[in-house]
Design a protein around this motif. Sequence first.
Motif, PDB file in Angstrom:
ATOM      1  N   CYS A  45      43.493  35.967  48.191  1.00  0.00           N
ATOM      2  CA  CYS A  45      44.928  35.772  47.975  1.00  0.00           C
ATOM      3  C   CYS A  45      45.658  36.207  49.237  1.00  0.00           C
ATOM      4  O   CYS A  45      46.417  35.449  49.810  1.00  0.00           O
ATOM      5  CB  CYS A  45      45.379  36.611  46.770  1.00  0.00           C
ATOM      6  SG  CYS A  45      47.124  36.419  46.396  1.00  0.00           S
ATOM      7  N   ARG A  69      41.765  29.908  53.049  1.00  0.00           N
ATOM      8  CA  ARG A  69      43.087  30.292  52.599  1.00  0.00           C
ATOM      9  C   ARG A  69      43.253  31.800  52.748  1.00  0.00           C
ATOM     10  O   ARG A  69      42.278  32.546  52.731  1.00  0.00           O
ATOM     11  CB  ARG A  69      43.359  29.874  51.163  1.00  0.00           C
ATOM     12  CG  ARG A  69      42.477  30.485  50.088  1.00  0.00           C
ATOM     13  CD  ARG A  69      43.231  30.719  48.768  1.00  0.00           C
ATOM     14  NE  ARG A  69      44.243  31.748  48.925  1.00  0.00           N
ATOM     15  CZ  ARG A  69      45.398  31.774  48.280  1.00  0.00           C
ATOM     16  NH1 ARG A  69      45.678  30.848  47.403  1.00  0.00           N
ATOM     17  NH2 ARG A  69      46.269  32.766  48.500  1.00  0.00           N
ATOM     18  N   LYS A  74      53.315  37.337  51.785  1.00  0.00           N
ATOM     19  CA  LYS A  74      53.034  37.187  50.355  1.00  0.00           C
ATOM     20  C   LYS A  74      54.294  37.247  49.505  1.00  0.00           C
ATOM     21  O   LYS A  74      55.027  38.241  49.569  1.00  0.00           O
ATOM     22  CB  LYS A  74      52.107  38.323  49.870  1.00  0.00           C
ATOM     23  CG  LYS A  74      50.710  38.292  50.417  1.00  0.00           C
ATOM     24  CD  LYS A  74      49.988  36.987  50.120  1.00  0.00           C
ATOM     25  CE  LYS A  74      49.897  36.654  48.646  1.00  0.00           C
ATOM     26  NZ  LYS A  74      49.313  35.291  48.446  1.00  0.00           N
ATOM     27  N   HIS A 215      45.305  30.508  40.082  1.00  0.00           N
ATOM     28  CA  HIS A 215      46.605  30.962  39.582  1.00  0.00           C
ATOM     29  C   HIS A 215      46.904  30.409  38.192  1.00  0.00           C
ATOM     30  O   HIS A 215      47.705  30.982  37.454  1.00  0.00           O
ATOM     31  CB  HIS A 215      47.716  30.612  40.575  1.00  0.00           C
ATOM     32  CG  HIS A 215      47.632  31.437  41.824  1.00  0.00           C
ATOM     33  ND1 HIS A 215      46.819  31.091  42.866  1.00  0.00           N
ATOM     34  CD2 HIS A 215      48.200  32.614  42.164  1.00  0.00           C
ATOM     35  CE1 HIS A 215      46.913  32.015  43.818  1.00  0.00           C
ATOM     36  NE2 HIS A 215      47.739  32.946  43.416  1.00  0.00           N
ATOM     37  N   GLU A 241      40.703  31.263  44.923  1.00  0.00           N
ATOM     38  CA  GLU A 241      40.717  32.616  45.490  1.00  0.00           C
ATOM     39  C   GLU A 241      39.333  33.266  45.391  1.00  0.00           C
ATOM     40  O   GLU A 241      38.699  33.277  44.330  1.00  0.00           O
ATOM     41  CB  GLU A 241      41.783  33.464  44.793  1.00  0.00           C
ATOM     42  CG  GLU A 241      43.180  33.012  45.223  1.00  0.00           C
ATOM     43  CD  GLU A 241      44.323  33.850  44.725  1.00  0.00           C
ATOM     44  OE1 GLU A 241      45.395  33.810  45.350  1.00  0.00           O
ATOM     45  OE2 GLU A 241      44.174  34.525  43.676  1.00  0.00           O
ATOM     46  N   ASP A 252      45.846  39.806  43.218  1.00  0.00           N
ATOM     47  CA  ASP A 252      45.150  38.764  42.445  1.00  0.00           C
ATOM     48  C   ASP A 252      43.634  38.942  42.336  1.00  0.00           C
ATOM     49  O   ASP A 252      42.880  37.950  42.267  1.00  0.00           O
ATOM     50  CB  ASP A 252      45.493  37.376  43.009  1.00  0.00           C
ATOM     51  CG  ASP A 252      46.915  36.951  42.649  1.00  0.00           C
ATOM     52  OD1 ASP A 252      47.559  37.640  41.820  1.00  0.00           O
ATOM     53  OD2 ASP A 252      47.388  35.940  43.195  1.00  0.00           O
ATOM     54  N   GLN A 255      41.642  37.300  39.257  1.00  0.00           N
ATOM     55  CA  GLN A 255      41.351  35.861  39.234  1.00  0.00           C
ATOM     56  C   GLN A 255      40.490  35.446  40.431  1.00  0.00           C
ATOM     57  O   GLN A 255      40.188  34.263  40.583  1.00  0.00           O
ATOM     58  CB  GLN A 255      42.649  35.061  39.212  1.00  0.00           C
ATOM     59  CG  GLN A 255      43.476  35.215  40.471  1.00  0.00           C
ATOM     60  CD  GLN A 255      44.915  34.782  40.293  1.00  0.00           C
ATOM     61  OE1 GLN A 255      45.498  34.932  39.226  1.00  0.00           O
ATOM     62  NE2 GLN A 255      45.510  34.233  41.326  1.00  0.00           N
TER      63      GLN A 255
HETATM   64 MN    MN Z   1      47.284  34.672  44.812  1.00  0.00          MN
END
Ligand code: MN
Length: 293
Positions: A45, A69, A74, A215, A241, A252, A255
């Motif tokens: 993330c 990524r 953020k 997400h 992610e 995050d 996830q």
């Molecule tokens: Mn994220």
Amino acid sequence: MNPKWNGQFSCFDLVANIDDRARSIVRAGNVEIGGDDFVVMAGPCAVESERQLLRTAEAVAAAGARLLRGGAYKPRSSPYAFQGLGIEGLKILRKAGEETGLAIVTEVMSGEDVDLIAEYADLMQVGTRSMGNYALLERLGGCGRPVLLKRGMTATLEELLQSAQVIAMNGNPQIVLCERGIRTFETATRNTLDIAAVPVLKTVSHLPVIVDPSHAAGVRCLVPILARAAAVVGADGLLVEVHPAPDQALSDGEQSLTFRQFRDMMDDLQPYLAIREAARLPSPQLVVAGVAD
Ligand code: MN
Ligand code: PEP
């Protein structure tokens, strides 16, 4: 084309699929999005450290990802949460990209940062909280880089295409759309993945469409199965992610997949990618059902 959709979306002439215009291919660095390949973008993330990002870049590249990524700036729901490393994060991203050959996708939150981030990113990410920020979108029209436009969490598909039209009107037709889940009454998942958004967008627009299962799910155990669903309905790729130690992630983590889980997800996707070919154009049933409604 379903006549309802034709009336609803054809006014966004630069991004709408008028006259069955050929599908757009968007080039991010050395990667083509919207062509035959299913393009996976993966990474943490947030960029947290050089070591974290380099390790992740190597792991996701080895498993078949094409873009790395990682957020340097953020947008966080809580003002007390980690806000990113800023320019330091951009430098780390570039280093990791050079070492692994991965193209870079990272988020831009403010018009003032567009030129700086465009020096480091191959694909400029607009997050769910910024989809309706037209001042930012207008700046992205002249940035010289393709844009990954995430759907606002409370935005309709019409509003998503309206935002894409703003970027295109300002000179940049290189846009990838991203379904990342929307707010509904359901709380078992972080957001509700609107899987129908993929075939609808692929029908009404010529732009590539990817899915962010991370997400949408909010929990890592659902990510691989939502990724399969994305492939089967004809998405052009994924944004996922991945973190070396999700339990210690600064954002995050719940996830985020481990390296092994990401590798397994990529391996398990293979049979679904074969099915994806059949879903790449709207099926006749879909069109007929729409007309009959
Ligand atoms: Mn994220
Ligand atoms: C992200 O990709 O880390 C992110 C913040 O996504 P979204 O804008 O969809 O919440």
